[in-house]
Design a protein around this motif. Sequence first.
Motif, PDB file in Angstrom:
ATOM      1  N   GLN A  26     -11.199  -4.824   2.406  1.00 60.89           N
ATOM      2  CA  GLN A  26     -10.193  -3.779   2.247  1.00 60.89           C
ATOM      3  C   GLN A  26      -9.590  -3.430   3.596  1.00 60.89           C
ATOM      4  O   GLN A  26     -10.229  -3.568   4.641  1.00 60.89           O
ATOM      5  N   THR A  27      -8.352  -2.954   3.547  1.00 58.60           N
ATOM      6  CA  THR A  27      -7.706  -2.396   4.721  1.00 58.60           C
ATOM      7  C   THR A  27      -7.337  -0.947   4.421  1.00 58.60           C
ATOM      8  O   THR A  27      -6.908  -0.621   3.309  1.00 58.60           O
ATOM      9  N   ARG A  28      -7.534  -0.091   5.415  1.00 58.08           N
ATOM     10  CA  ARG A  28      -7.180   1.322   5.279  1.00 58.08           C
ATOM     11  C   ARG A  28      -5.871   1.563   6.010  1.00 58.08           C
ATOM     12  O   ARG A  28      -5.687   1.136   7.157  1.00 58.08           O
ATOM     13  N   LEU A  76      -6.464   2.939   0.593  1.00 58.64           N
ATOM     14  CA  LEU A  76      -7.263   1.727   0.696  1.00 58.64           C
ATOM     15  C   LEU A  76      -6.648   0.647  -0.176  1.00 58.64           C
ATOM     16  O   LEU A  76      -6.258   0.906  -1.314  1.00 58.64           O
ATOM     17  N   LEU A  77      -6.552  -0.566   0.364  1.00 57.49           N
ATOM     18  CA  LEU A  77      -5.971  -1.685  -0.377  1.00 57.49           C
ATOM     19  C   LEU A  77      -6.895  -2.886  -0.257  1.00 57.49           C
ATOM     20  O   LEU A  77      -7.270  -3.286   0.854  1.00 57.49           O
ATOM     21  N   SER A  78      -7.278  -3.473  -1.389  1.00 62.21           N
ATOM     22  CA  SER A  78      -8.057  -4.707  -1.370  1.00 62.21           C
ATOM     23  C   SER A  78      -7.171  -5.847  -0.876  1.00 62.21           C
ATOM     24  O   SER A  78      -6.000  -5.947  -1.261  1.00 62.21           O
ATOM     25  N   ALA A  94       0.828  -1.202   0.000  1.00 59.64           N
ATOM     26  CA  ALA A  94       0.000   0.000   0.000  1.00 59.64           C
ATOM     27  C   ALA A  94       0.867   1.258   0.000  1.00 59.64           C
ATOM     28  O   ALA A  94       0.566   2.232  -0.699  1.00 59.64           O
ATOM     29  N   ASN A 105      -9.876  -2.151   9.015  1.00 58.35           N
ATOM     30  CA  ASN A 105     -10.232  -3.056   7.923  1.00 58.35           C
ATOM     31  C   ASN A 105     -11.736  -3.229   7.881  1.00 58.35           C
ATOM     32  O   ASN A 105     -12.441  -2.994   8.863  1.00 58.35           O
ATOM     33  N   SER A 106     -12.219  -3.620   6.713  1.00 58.87           N
ATOM     34  CA  SER A 106     -13.659  -3.650   6.476  1.00 58.87           C
ATOM     35  C   SER A 106     -14.341  -4.833   7.132  1.00 58.87           C
ATOM     36  O   SER A 106     -15.568  -4.921   7.098  1.00 58.87           O
ATOM     37  N   GLU A 156      -9.615   7.422  -2.694  1.00 56.08           N
ATOM     38  CA  GLU A 156     -10.455   6.936  -3.796  1.00 56.08           C
ATOM     39  C   GLU A 156     -11.805   7.640  -3.867  1.00 56.08           C
ATOM     40  O   GLU A 156     -12.801   7.074  -4.331  1.00 56.08           O
ATOM     41  N   ASN A 207     -14.474  -8.569  -1.333  1.00 56.26           N
ATOM     42  CA  ASN A 207     -14.175  -7.136  -1.419  1.00 56.26           C
ATOM     43  C   ASN A 207     -13.624  -6.561  -0.115  1.00 56.26           C
ATOM     44  O   ASN A 207     -13.828  -5.378   0.179  1.00 56.26           O
TER      45      ASN A 207
END
Length: 310
Positions: A174-176, A83-85, A18, A57-58, A277, A172
């Motif tokens: 994601q981690t921020r 943000l990274l998937s 990231a 994280n989501s 994003e 889907n």
Amino acid sequence: MPASYAYLGPEGTFTEVALRTLPETATRELVPYVSVQSALDAVRTGEAEAAFVPIENSVEGGITTTLDELVAGQPLMIYREVLLSITFALLARPGTRLADIKTVTAHPAAQPQVRNWLKAHLPEAAWESAASNADGARLVQEGRYDAAFAGEFAAARYGLEVLEADIHDAANAQTRFVLVGRPARPAAPTGADKTSVVLWQRDDHPGGLRDLLGEFATRGINLMLLQSRPTGAGIGNYCFCIDAEGHISDRRVADALMGLKRSCLQVRYLGSYPRAEVEPADVGALRPGTSDEEFAAAADWVARCQDGRF
């Protein structure tokens, strides 16, 4: 020597992947640290210009290690977010079969994201936490554990094989990640910004949290993260980590922060920065009565009333 960015290492973490999406990393030395705490401490001591760490994280929400480090100690400030998937691979030493795996390791934040897969495919395997997913891969390389959940890209770095790829319980995911530095003037607003703060209540009373949240609600400010963290002062004593839409230079956000400063025991400002994003055109319309122009017009009306010019 180029300025350095610290990050949660070792090499081969999702954090590193990231971080390398930021254009300025081409002119920075990227230095891995063994923990979130050590990376942030490198900024506090001046060893690094900034640190890049996971914060949310989501699947499980806030990364408590990072939140707690931002809550306590010498103040730091968030400048950017990425943000990274996220999908995981199961990595093991060459020749290892799935049936051979008795122990697995990864960062604690990975466990909720692979829990169902682990239950279905390796129900007897014992889980051990690692400082990072890449560190788990390193420990497997050293023979400490049988397998690690990490990014597929870490396999080559640590001489491991990919036994299973594309592992995730939630699609889907994601981690921020955030770039954190020493306090300074925030960057100019972009129109698609986020402001982060930590709030401590002055006292514990019915409706206390509602009162804090009301400072945002009455000004039409949407919240994007709300997480309580223990203060360490005893059971039931919490502070609140909040991400809100908008920039501190927006009148509605500044006004909310002033209200919180008056009513809270303590407010720690963690920065205003561009949302990842999201373009300004994607941000929804403000609620009526909450634009900068409407705040200015209201202030002018009060001034005219004070002067007898209403």
